[in-house]
Design a protein around this motif. Structure first.
Motif, PDB file in Angstrom:
ATOM      1  N   ARG A 123       0.837  -1.203   0.000  1.00  0.00           N
ATOM      2  CA  ARG A 123       0.000   0.000   0.000  1.00  0.00           C
ATOM      3  C   ARG A 123       0.872   1.254   0.000  1.00  0.00           C
ATOM      4  O   ARG A 123       0.593   2.215  -0.720  1.00  0.00           O
ATOM      5  N   THR A 124       1.914   1.229   0.803  1.00  0.00           N
ATOM      6  CA  THR A 124       2.819   2.371   0.873  1.00  0.00           C
ATOM      7  C   THR A 124       3.504   2.606  -0.470  1.00  0.00           C
ATOM      8  O   THR A 124       3.646   3.752  -0.915  1.00  0.00           O
ATOM      9  N   LEU A 125       3.935   1.540  -1.129  1.00  0.00           N
ATOM     10  CA  LEU A 125       4.559   1.660  -2.445  1.00  0.00           C
ATOM     11  C   LEU A 125       3.560   2.215  -3.456  1.00  0.00           C
ATOM     12  O   LEU A 125       3.906   3.123  -4.235  1.00  0.00           O
ATOM     13  N   ASP A 126       2.345   1.701  -3.460  1.00  0.00           N
ATOM     14  CA  ASP A 126       1.326   2.210  -4.384  1.00  0.00           C
ATOM     15  C   ASP A 126       1.078   3.702  -4.153  1.00  0.00           C
ATOM     16  O   ASP A 126       0.945   4.472  -5.114  1.00  0.00           O
ATOM     17  N   ASN A 169      13.073   3.251  -1.892  1.00  0.00           N
ATOM     18  CA  ASN A 169      12.991   2.793  -0.497  1.00  0.00           C
ATOM     19  C   ASN A 169      11.709   2.003  -0.247  1.00  0.00           C
ATOM     20  O   ASN A 169      11.729   0.972   0.430  1.00  0.00           O
ATOM     21  N   GLU A 170      10.608   2.483  -0.808  1.00  0.00           N
ATOM     22  CA  GLU A 170       9.336   1.783  -0.648  1.00  0.00           C
ATOM     23  C   GLU A 170       9.377   0.430  -1.365  1.00  0.00           C
ATOM     24  O   GLU A 170       8.864  -0.563  -0.848  1.00  0.00           O
ATOM     25  N   PHE A 171      10.004   0.413  -2.545  1.00  0.00           N
ATOM     26  CA  PHE A 171      10.136  -0.838  -3.291  1.00  0.00           C
ATOM     27  C   PHE A 171      10.990  -1.841  -2.513  1.00  0.00           C
ATOM     28  O   PHE A 171      10.652  -3.018  -2.416  1.00  0.00           O
ATOM     29  N   ALA A 172      12.085  -1.361  -1.936  1.00  0.00           N
ATOM     30  CA  ALA A 172      12.960  -2.235  -1.139  1.00  0.00           C
ATOM     31  C   ALA A 172      12.218  -2.769   0.088  1.00  0.00           C
ATOM     32  O   ALA A 172      12.411  -3.929   0.478  1.00  0.00           O
ATOM     33  N   ALA A 173      11.359  -1.949   0.678  1.00  0.00           N
ATOM     34  CA  ALA A 173      10.595  -2.386   1.856  1.00  0.00           C
ATOM     35  C   ALA A 173       9.657  -3.534   1.503  1.00  0.00           C
ATOM     36  O   ALA A 173       9.482  -4.463   2.299  1.00  0.00           O
ATOM     37  N   VAL A 174       9.071  -3.485   0.306  1.00  0.00           N
ATOM     38  CA  VAL A 174       8.198  -4.585  -0.127  1.00  0.00           C
ATOM     39  C   VAL A 174       9.009  -5.873  -0.219  1.00  0.00           C
ATOM     40  O   VAL A 174       8.588  -6.924   0.270  1.00  0.00           O
ATOM     41  N   GLY A 175      10.171  -5.806  -0.836  1.00  0.00           N
ATOM     42  CA  GLY A 175      11.014  -6.995  -0.951  1.00  0.00           C
ATOM     43  C   GLY A 175      11.425  -7.536   0.403  1.00  0.00           C
ATOM     44  O   GLY A 175      11.414  -8.755   0.631  1.00  0.00           O
ATOM     45  N   HIS A 176      11.762  -6.633   1.307  1.00  0.00           N
ATOM     46  CA  HIS A 176      12.176  -7.046   2.657  1.00  0.00           C
ATOM     47  C   HIS A 176      11.028  -7.751   3.384  1.00  0.00           C
ATOM     48  O   HIS A 176      11.237  -8.814   3.995  1.00  0.00           O
ATOM     49  N   THR A 177       9.838  -7.179   3.308  1.00  0.00           N
ATOM     50  CA  THR A 177       8.712  -7.800   4.014  1.00  0.00           C
ATOM     51  C   THR A 177       8.300  -9.121   3.363  1.00  0.00           C
ATOM     52  O   THR A 177       7.884 -10.046   4.064  1.00  0.00           O
ATOM     53  N   LYS A 178       8.432  -9.214   2.021  1.00  0.00           N
ATOM     54  CA  LYS A 178       8.119 -10.483   1.353  1.00  0.00           C
ATOM     55  C   LYS A 178       9.084 -11.581   1.796  1.00  0.00           C
ATOM     56  O   LYS A 178       8.673 -12.728   2.000  1.00  0.00           O
TER      57      LYS A 178
END
Length: 97
Positions: free
Chosen positions: A32-35, A65-74
């Protein structure tokens, strides 16, 4: 009758399931944050950005940073799922690991 080892294994499964649930919520929130970051950047810089263009590169840089956060949480969710599966397999083998 359920043995103490089985009870322990079931409690571990419950703990791992709750852990996975938390990680899955983190993934949803990161997406959601990335979107929102994509939308904010598009509002500020215009819609209709073509892939592999300078505008695309700027969008990717602004949201890295938002994109990296998605990868980290996945990755966290994937690891939590693996831990849950390990706990289930241990239970099916007859007790806690």
């Amino acid at each position: 009758m359920i043995t103490p080892a089985q009870i322990s294994a079931l409690l571990l499964i419950a703990d791992k399931a709750i852990e996975l649930h938390g990680f899955e919520n983190d993934v949803r929130e990161a997406k959601r944050t990335l979107d929102e970051a994509y939308l904010t950047h598009k509002r500020e810089n215009g819609f209709g950005i073509e892939r592999d263009s300078p505008a695309w590169d700027a969008t990717m840089a602004a949201t890295k940073n938002e994109f990296a956060a998605v990868g980290h949480t996945k990755r966290g969710a994937h690891n939590a799922k693996r831990r849950l599966e390990t706990a289930i397999k241990a239970y099916l083998r007859g007790g806690a690991k």
